[in-house]
Design a protein around this motif. Structure first.
Motif, PDB file in Angstrom:
ATOM      1  N   LYS A   1       0.855  -1.190   0.000  1.00  0.00           N
ATOM      2  CA  LYS A   1       0.000   0.000   0.000  1.00  0.00           C
ATOM      3  C   LYS A   1       0.888   1.236   0.000  1.00  0.00           C
ATOM      4  O   LYS A   1       1.424   1.622   1.048  1.00  0.00           O
ATOM      5  CB  LYS A   1      -0.886   0.009   1.255  1.00  0.00           C
ATOM      6  N   THR A   2       1.043   1.830  -1.170  1.00  0.00           N
ATOM      7  CA  THR A   2       1.891   3.011  -1.253  1.00  0.00           C
ATOM      8  C   THR A   2       1.316   3.987  -2.264  1.00  0.00           C
ATOM      9  O   THR A   2       0.329   3.691  -2.936  1.00  0.00           O
ATOM     10  CB  THR A   2       3.348   2.613  -1.581  1.00  0.00           C
TER      11      THR A   2
ATOM     12  N   PHE B   1       4.727  -6.749   7.105  1.00  0.00           N
ATOM     13  CA  PHE B   1       5.021  -8.073   6.539  1.00  0.00           C
ATOM     14  C   PHE B   1       6.331  -8.107   5.762  1.00  0.00           C
ATOM     15  O   PHE B   1       6.834  -9.179   5.446  1.00  0.00           O
ATOM     16  CB  PHE B   1       3.863  -8.573   5.669  1.00  0.00           C
ATOM     17  N   PHE B   2       6.880  -6.945   5.454  1.00  0.00           N
ATOM     18  CA  PHE B   2       8.136  -6.907   4.694  1.00  0.00           C
ATOM     19  C   PHE B   2       9.002  -5.771   5.197  1.00  0.00           C
ATOM     20  O   PHE B   2       8.504  -4.678   5.473  1.00  0.00           O
ATOM     21  CB  PHE B   2       7.847  -6.703   3.202  1.00  0.00           C
TER      22      PHE B   2
ATOM     23  N   ARG C   1      13.074  -3.972   4.709  1.00  0.00           N
ATOM     24  CA  ARG C   1      14.400  -3.988   4.115  1.00  0.00           C
ATOM     25  C   ARG C   1      15.297  -3.012   4.845  1.00  0.00           C
ATOM     26  O   ARG C   1      14.890  -1.887   5.145  1.00  0.00           O
ATOM     27  CB  ARG C   1      14.323  -3.599   2.640  1.00  0.00           C
TER      28      ARG C   1
ATOM     29  N   GLN D   1      19.048  -1.517   4.274  1.00  0.00           N
ATOM     30  CA  GLN D   1      20.031  -1.453   3.189  1.00  0.00           C
ATOM     31  C   GLN D   1      21.150  -0.484   3.538  1.00  0.00           C
ATOM     32  O   GLN D   1      20.903   0.618   4.025  1.00  0.00           O
ATOM     33  CB  GLN D   1      19.294  -0.987   1.925  1.00  0.00           C
TER      34      GLN D   1
ATOM     35  N   THR E   1       9.171 -10.625   6.640  1.00  0.00           N
ATOM     36  CA  THR E   1      10.273 -11.159   5.846  1.00  0.00           C
ATOM     37  C   THR E   1      11.234 -10.007   5.617  1.00  0.00           C
ATOM     38  O   THR E   1      10.831  -8.959   5.108  1.00  0.00           O
ATOM     39  CB  THR E   1       9.771 -11.683   4.487  1.00  0.00           C
TER      40      THR E   1
ATOM     41  N   VAL F   1      14.901  -8.276   4.225  1.00  0.00           N
ATOM     42  CA  VAL F   1      16.093  -8.296   3.380  1.00  0.00           C
ATOM     43  C   VAL F   1      17.086  -7.337   4.023  1.00  0.00           C
ATOM     44  O   VAL F   1      16.751  -6.180   4.287  1.00  0.00           O
ATOM     45  CB  VAL F   1      15.787  -7.839   1.941  1.00  0.00           C
TER      46      VAL F   1
ATOM     47  N   ASP G   1      20.817  -5.951   3.259  1.00  0.00           N
ATOM     48  CA  ASP G   1      21.879  -6.022   2.255  1.00  0.00           C
ATOM     49  C   ASP G   1      22.824  -4.851   2.375  1.00  0.00           C
ATOM     50  O   ASP G   1      22.440  -3.732   2.704  1.00  0.00           O
ATOM     51  CB  ASP G   1      21.297  -6.132   0.847  1.00  0.00           C
TER      52      ASP G   1
ATOM     53  N   ARG H   1      12.904   0.193   4.223  1.00  0.00           N
ATOM     54  CA  ARG H   1      11.554   0.104   3.646  1.00  0.00           C
ATOM     55  C   ARG H   1      10.771  -0.899   4.479  1.00  0.00           C
ATOM     56  O   ARG H   1      11.236  -2.019   4.704  1.00  0.00           O
ATOM     57  CB  ARG H   1      11.610  -0.369   2.191  1.00  0.00           C
TER      58      ARG H   1
ATOM     59  N   GLU I   1       6.848  -2.490   4.770  1.00  0.00           N
ATOM     60  CA  GLU I   1       5.496  -2.554   4.227  1.00  0.00           C
ATOM     61  C   GLU I   1       4.607  -3.324   5.186  1.00  0.00           C
ATOM     62  O   GLU I   1       5.028  -4.330   5.753  1.00  0.00           O
ATOM     63  CB  GLU I   1       5.498  -3.272   2.877  1.00  0.00           C
TER      64      GLU I   1
ATOM     65  N   THR J   1       0.129  -4.098   6.266  1.00  0.00           N
ATOM     66  CA  THR J   1      -1.229  -4.247   5.735  1.00  0.00           C
ATOM     67  C   THR J   1      -1.890  -2.912   5.417  1.00  0.00           C
ATOM     68  O   THR J   1      -2.810  -2.857   4.603  1.00  0.00           O
ATOM     69  CB  THR J   1      -2.099  -4.989   6.765  1.00  0.00           C
TER      70      THR J   1
ATOM     71  N   GLY K   1       0.051   0.335   5.063  1.00  0.00           N
ATOM     72  CA  GLY K   1       0.855   1.350   4.395  1.00  0.00           C
ATOM     73  C   GLY K   1       2.328   1.009   4.386  1.00  0.00           C
ATOM     74  O   GLY K   1       2.722  -0.109   4.748  1.00  0.00           O
ATOM     75  N   THR K   2       3.125   1.975   3.962  1.00  0.00           N
ATOM     76  CA  THR K   2       4.556   1.773   3.750  1.00  0.00           C
ATOM     77  C   THR K   2       5.343   2.907   4.414  1.00  0.00           C
ATOM     78  O   THR K   2       4.928   4.061   4.362  1.00  0.00           O
ATOM     79  CB  THR K   2       4.848   1.741   2.233  1.00  0.00           C
TER      80      THR K   2
ATOM     81  N   SER L   1       3.590   6.454   3.315  1.00  0.00           N
ATOM     82  CA  SER L   1       2.602   6.408   2.240  1.00  0.00           C
ATOM     83  C   SER L   1       1.583   5.312   2.491  1.00  0.00           C
ATOM     84  O   SER L   1       1.851   4.317   3.168  1.00  0.00           O
ATOM     85  CB  SER L   1       3.289   6.200   0.884  1.00  0.00           C
ATOM     86  N   ARG L   2       0.408   5.565   1.968  1.00  0.00           N
ATOM     87  CA  ARG L   2      -0.673   4.590   1.901  1.00  0.00           C
ATOM     88  C   ARG L   2      -1.353   4.844   0.570  1.00  0.00           C
ATOM     89  O   ARG L   2      -1.116   5.876  -0.051  1.00  0.00           O
ATOM     90  CB  ARG L   2      -1.692   4.820   3.027  1.00  0.00           C
TER      91      ARG L   2
END
Lengths: 342, 342
Positions: free
Chosen positions: A235-236, B149-150, B152, B154, B225, B227, B229, B247, B249, B251, B253-254, B266-267
């Motif tokens: 959702k972005t 749920f996600f 990152r 970096q 999950t 990442v 790096d 980053r 993310e 359910t 928004g981000t 953001s949403r």
């Protein structure tokens, strides 16, 4: 060159538009002479709208009566093997939509059937034909990054795919089969063949049955470490659909394909940005236009290959490698361990 | 509160500046009374520059003579275990620079030594104290993304680390030990404890002996999950060093922490950008200022914890979990398979 098409569903609209555009360009020398759908009404409607002389409810009859130069199989997965084998039996070169097959065994049988019959077989693996991705590939081949060591292929969005293709919500295997294989194919296109793949998946949207987010880490024989990640639950704003974003780093510099179709070429002390959006074809509409342009590009490639008797870049045989990674991703997600290829 | 410091090398400069700033703020009520370096000239120079009354060439003598309220161990890895155990024996609470220890066994012994002696132990794990990352954490805790749920984390750059810390080029284990553990700690800070980790590494720059790029895929018990790096071989412009990009993310928004210290929330249908650069402290200089500010923040946290008798957020015991992931990353990179924790 006389073509035929099977399957007049959601995405076939793009094929039909692209074939029509090619017919209306006399130099292309190709036209669809018949379309087919098991729902005869759909076939008739498509024939009428696109000015195609014949329509059928049965592919075998169509191929037998029309003896076309090729058949474009634009159906969904379950019918692919039977239709490709039918084309092979009738000696008709075939394009097959993705996902090519539900298993590697099916895919190998389909490739073998066409090889034995001596007919060309191309998978409609159109992502790598997207204009922005072709520009990424060109910059990579021109050596912008030097020797690449890291690559990311990202496709994260919140577009309501299910609204257009409700059957996808029912699949036990969702996003890797629907889009992940495109991204793995793009990764192969850019970085070469993979030797090892690790994948994690999750289901975020309760409306879908399969995984709607996947994250993969891939070793390529070229020395590139790749991250391939995708989601339909993101959702972005602005909505990134259907943009495939890329980052490639090498010993000399970095290539990024950023949102808004901006190709960024950078090195220490230097940065340039090139707009690489696809042409908005007369029959295309945003945000699909990049995908639609790629359909025209891959269809042109097919016709060129048929004329010149050479194997398409995304031939059935080539697609076996993409499918191997696709099924490998599911196997890895299930076992929690990496899968090794080759 | 009377502190001491051991190790007057490259990064200790930031500690010394931060302790000096705290001394000059009477409300903080803390000052360094002695510094130590096995190169006595370095200790003397630091004492003179920062107006510290005493300097030593030997830590044991310093602690015995000064009986300080704490010791800040700002040396490199090889001396950490001996110095922490020395502090424990002398009943002196200790801060220890990262990497805390060369093995999990060492780290556990150090934590045990301090616990048995009843003295506080904090690892100088300063990344999570960076202002931009604290702002990311705040937005996450305030629920901007819903259920994440996600994620990152970096850290890719081309800054010449080796020029300032040439010994790093000789280490068989380079970037994960030097920076990867910071990122894994940030990931724990944001996403909780990890259950599974897969890691690939490569060496790009021929001047270094160890890995200078690493890519990890981490399952968190929270359902994220991740990442993680990093690379010191990335050639891009503008130079991202020392920015840690994020980053997340979920359910709803981000959250993104983009280059230039831009926090993007953001949403679907909504986007806001907040500048979250750290304050440029009087003794700080770009691009290090975010790191320098975090040193002051973690030192303040230490003093608060000592006063209130509570365990620091980045205590030795807490850091065992970060080190477990760090050593797990090397194990995974070596075997090519995922490592499972807990």
């Amino acid at each position: 060159m006389r073509g035929t098409l099977v399957g007049c569903g959601f995405f076939a609209e793009n094929h039909l538009n692209a074939w029509t555009a090619m017919r209306e360009t006399p130099l292309e020398g190709v036209e669809l002479v018949a379309v087919c759908d098991r729902d005869l009404g759909k076939a008739e409607a498509a024939a009428r709208r696109f000015g195609i002389p014949h329509f059928y409810g049965d592919a075998e009859t169509m191929l037998a009566e029309q003896r076309p130069d090729f058949v474009d199989i634009a159906t969904t997965l379950p019918s692919h093997r039977a239709l490709v084998e039918l084309a092979a039996r009738q000696g008709v070169p075939a394009i097959c939509q993705k996902p090519f097959a539900a298993s590697l065994e099916d895919a190998e049988a389909m490739v073998r059937a066409c090889a034995d019959a001596g007919v060309q077989l191309m998978v409609h693996e159109n992502f790598r034909w997207q204009h922005p991705l072709l520009e990424v590939k060109r910059a990579l081949d021109e050596g912008w990054v030097g020797k690449p060591f890291f690559g990311r292929v990202q496709f994260r969005h919140g577009f309501d795919i299910i609204a257009n293709q409700p059957y996808l919500a029912e699949d036990e295997r969702y996003i890797i089969m629907d889009v992940g294989l495109h991204l793995l194919d793009v990764a192969r296109f850019l970085f070469g063949e993979a030797g090892r793949l690790y994948c994690r998946t999750a289901r975020v949207d309760p409306r879908v049955r399969g995984e709607d987010t996947a994250t993969m880490l891939v070793d390529f024989a070229s020395g590139v470490t790749g991250v391939v990640d995708l989601s339909t639950a993101t959702k972005t704003e602005p909505e990134p659909f259907p943009e495939c974003l890329i980052r490639i780093e090498g010993t000399e510099g970095t290539i990024e394909l950023d949102q808004g179709y901006r190709l960024v070429l950078s090195r220490t002390g230097h940065r340039e940005v090139r707009p690489v959006d696809a042409e908005l074809l007369p029959w295309a509409s945003r945000p699909w236009h990049v995908v639609q342009d790629s359909v025209l590009a891959i269809q042109r490639h097919w016709v060129d290959c048929l004329r010149e008797g050479r194997e398409p870049d995304t031939s059935g045989a080539d697609n076996l490698r993409t499918l191997e990674l696709t099924f490998g991703a599911y196997a890895s997600a299930e076992t929690g361990q990496a899968v090794v290829f080759g």
